[in-house]
Design a protein around this motif. Structure first.
Motif, PDB file in Angstrom:
ATOM      1  N   MET A 129      68.938  24.780  57.707  1.00  0.00           N
ATOM      2  CA  MET A 129      69.164  23.987  56.527  1.00  0.00           C
ATOM      3  C   MET A 129      69.418  24.946  55.356  1.00  0.00           C
ATOM      4  N   THR A 130      70.432  24.667  54.556  1.00  0.00           N
ATOM      5  CA  THR A 130      70.790  25.552  53.458  1.00  0.00           C
ATOM      6  C   THR A 130      69.944  25.254  52.222  1.00  0.00           C
ATOM      7  N   ILE A 131      70.029  26.148  51.254  1.00  0.00           N
ATOM      8  CA  ILE A 131      69.284  25.972  50.006  1.00  0.00           C
ATOM      9  C   ILE A 131      69.760  24.718  49.282  1.00  0.00           C
ATOM     10  N   GLY A 132      71.048  24.454  49.315  1.00  0.00           N
ATOM     11  CA  GLY A 132      71.591  23.262  48.665  1.00  0.00           C
ATOM     12  C   GLY A 132      71.075  21.971  49.304  1.00  0.00           C
ATOM     13  N   GLU A 133      70.997  21.950  50.616  1.00  0.00           N
ATOM     14  CA  GLU A 133      70.477  20.759  51.300  1.00  0.00           C
ATOM     15  C   GLU A 133      68.998  20.556  51.005  1.00  0.00           C
ATOM     16  N   ARG A 134      68.223  21.640  51.035  1.00  0.00           N
ATOM     17  CA  ARG A 134      66.790  21.526  50.718  1.00  0.00           C
ATOM     18  C   ARG A 134      66.576  21.043  49.291  1.00  0.00           C
ATOM     19  N   THR A 135      67.390  21.565  48.372  1.00  0.00           N
ATOM     20  CA  THR A 135      67.286  21.151  46.978  1.00  0.00           C
ATOM     21  C   THR A 135      67.639  19.676  46.828  1.00  0.00           C
ATOM     22  N   PHE A 136      68.650  19.215  47.541  1.00  0.00           N
ATOM     23  CA  PHE A 136      69.046  17.811  47.491  1.00  0.00           C
ATOM     24  C   PHE A 136      67.912  16.908  47.966  1.00  0.00           C
ATOM     25  N   PHE A 137      67.311  17.227  49.096  1.00  0.00           N
ATOM     26  CA  PHE A 137      66.214  16.404  49.610  1.00  0.00           C
ATOM     27  C   PHE A 137      64.973  16.491  48.718  1.00  0.00           C
ATOM     28  N   PHE A 138      64.732  17.658  48.151  1.00  0.00           N
ATOM     29  CA  PHE A 138      63.610  17.805  47.223  1.00  0.00           C
ATOM     30  C   PHE A 138      63.830  16.930  45.989  1.00  0.00           C
ATOM     31  N   ASN A 139      65.049  16.929  45.464  1.00  0.00           N
ATOM     32  CA  ASN A 139      65.366  16.090  44.305  1.00  0.00           C
ATOM     33  C   ASN A 139      65.222  14.609  44.638  1.00  0.00           C
ATOM     34  N   LEU A 140      65.616  14.193  45.829  1.00  0.00           N
ATOM     35  CA  LEU A 140      65.434  12.791  46.232  1.00  0.00           C
ATOM     36  C   LEU A 140      63.955  12.423  46.262  1.00  0.00           C
ATOM     37  N   GLY A 141      63.141  13.326  46.789  1.00  0.00           N
ATOM     38  CA  GLY A 141      61.701  13.084  46.812  1.00  0.00           C
ATOM     39  C   GLY A 141      61.115  12.999  45.411  1.00  0.00           C
ATOM     40  N   VAL A 142      61.571  13.867  44.517  1.00  0.00           N
ATOM     41  CA  VAL A 142      61.084  13.843  43.134  1.00  0.00           C
ATOM     42  C   VAL A 142      61.512  12.548  42.451  1.00  0.00           C
ATOM     43  N   ILE A 143      62.724  12.067  42.712  1.00  0.00           N
ATOM     44  CA  ILE A 143      63.194  10.816  42.116  1.00  0.00           C
ATOM     45  C   ILE A 143      62.328   9.645  42.563  1.00  0.00           C
ATOM     46  N   VAL A 144      62.057   9.557  43.849  1.00  0.00           N
ATOM     47  CA  VAL A 144      61.211   8.468  44.367  1.00  0.00           C
ATOM     48  C   VAL A 144      59.804   8.576  43.779  1.00  0.00           C
ATOM     49  N   PHE A 145      59.264   9.792  43.725  1.00  0.00           N
ATOM     50  CA  PHE A 145      57.935  10.004  43.153  1.00  0.00           C
ATOM     51  C   PHE A 145      57.902   9.569  41.687  1.00  0.00           C
ATOM     52  N   ASN A 146      58.930   9.928  40.907  1.00  0.00           N
ATOM     53  CA  ASN A 146      58.977   9.554  39.497  1.00  0.00           C
ATOM     54  C   ASN A 146      59.053   8.042  39.305  1.00  0.00           C
ATOM     55  N   ILE A 147      59.818   7.364  40.135  1.00  0.00           N
ATOM     56  CA  ILE A 147      59.930   5.901  40.024  1.00  0.00           C
ATOM     57  C   ILE A 147      58.584   5.251  40.317  1.00  0.00           C
ATOM     58  N   VAL A 148      57.948   5.651  41.392  1.00  0.00           N
ATOM     59  CA  VAL A 148      56.657   5.062  41.759  1.00  0.00           C
ATOM     60  C   VAL A 148      55.603   5.382  40.706  1.00  0.00           C
ATOM     61  N   LEU A 149      55.552   6.632  40.277  1.00  0.00           N
ATOM     62  CA  LEU A 149      54.584   7.032  39.261  1.00  0.00           C
ATOM     63  C   LEU A 149      54.810   6.278  37.955  1.00  0.00           C
ATOM     64  N   GLY A 150      56.063   6.146  37.555  1.00  0.00           N
ATOM     65  CA  GLY A 150      56.380   5.410  36.328  1.00  0.00           C
ATOM     66  C   GLY A 150      55.965   3.956  36.400  1.00  0.00           C
ATOM     67  N   LEU A 151      56.228   3.310  37.523  1.00  0.00           N
ATOM     68  CA  LEU A 151      55.835   1.909  37.677  1.00  0.00           C
ATOM     69  C   LEU A 151      54.314   1.749  37.645  1.00  0.00           C
ATOM     70  N   ILE A 152      53.611   2.678  38.276  1.00  0.00           N
ATOM     71  CA  ILE A 152      52.150   2.598  38.284  1.00  0.00           C
ATOM     72  C   ILE A 152      51.588   2.796  36.874  1.00  0.00           C
ATOM     73  N   ILE A 153      52.076   3.802  36.159  1.00  0.00           N
ATOM     74  CA  ILE A 153      51.561   4.082  34.828  1.00  0.00           C
ATOM     75  C   ILE A 153      51.905   2.954  33.858  1.00  0.00           C
ATOM     76  N   GLU A 154      53.155   2.492  33.883  1.00  0.00           N
ATOM     77  CA  GLU A 154      53.556   1.410  32.976  1.00  0.00           C
ATOM     78  C   GLU A 154      52.786   0.130  33.285  1.00  0.00           C
ATOM     79  N   GLY A 155      52.624  -0.187  34.555  1.00  0.00           N
ATOM     80  CA  GLY A 155      51.862  -1.379  34.926  1.00  0.00           C
ATOM     81  C   GLY A 155      50.417  -1.274  34.479  1.00  0.00           C
ATOM     82  N   PHE A 156      49.826  -0.099  34.665  1.00  0.00           N
ATOM     83  CA  PHE A 156      48.445   0.102  34.229  1.00  0.00           C
ATOM     84  C   PHE A 156      48.319  -0.074  32.717  1.00  0.00           C
ATOM     85  N   LEU A 157      49.249   0.496  31.953  1.00  0.00           N
ATOM     86  CA  LEU A 157      49.184   0.384  30.499  1.00  0.00           C
ATOM     87  C   LEU A 157      49.385  -1.046  30.018  1.00  0.00           C
TER      88      LEU A 157
END
Length: 98
Positions: free
Chosen positions: A1-29
């Protein structure tokens, strides 16, 4: 797996994490503020305009999400030693903890 592919999958994971985290924090507030308002009398509940208060709650939640996300992503990069496995432009955005 190349650095570009790893970075792409890492960014996808960060995007999903940010969406879930944002929904949890906003809902809690939002539910926390609603719960807080339930303790006041009906005159106070009716005098607080939701259209004015809600944007401030959402902005506070956004900044909290950004701060928490940045710390979590930095921790993941350091914990799993990903600094040399990801694109350097991405890694520069998350400075190493001292």
């Amino acid at each position: 797996m190349t650095i570009g592919e790893r970075t792409f999958f890492f960014n996808l994971g960060v995007i999903v994490f940010n969406i879930v985290l944002g929904l949890i924090i906003e809902g809690f507030l939002v539910f926390g503020c609603l719960f807080l308002l339930m303790g006041f009398s009906s005159e106070v509940q009716n005098s607080i305009p939701v259209g004015v208060v809600l944007p401030f709650i959402l902005i506070i939640g956004f900044f909290a999400c950004v701060a928490i996300s940045r710390r979590c992503v930095t921790w993941v990069i350091d914990k799993f030693d990903l600094r040399d496995k990801l694109d350097q432009n991405l890694v520069k955005r998350y400075p190493k903890k001292l």
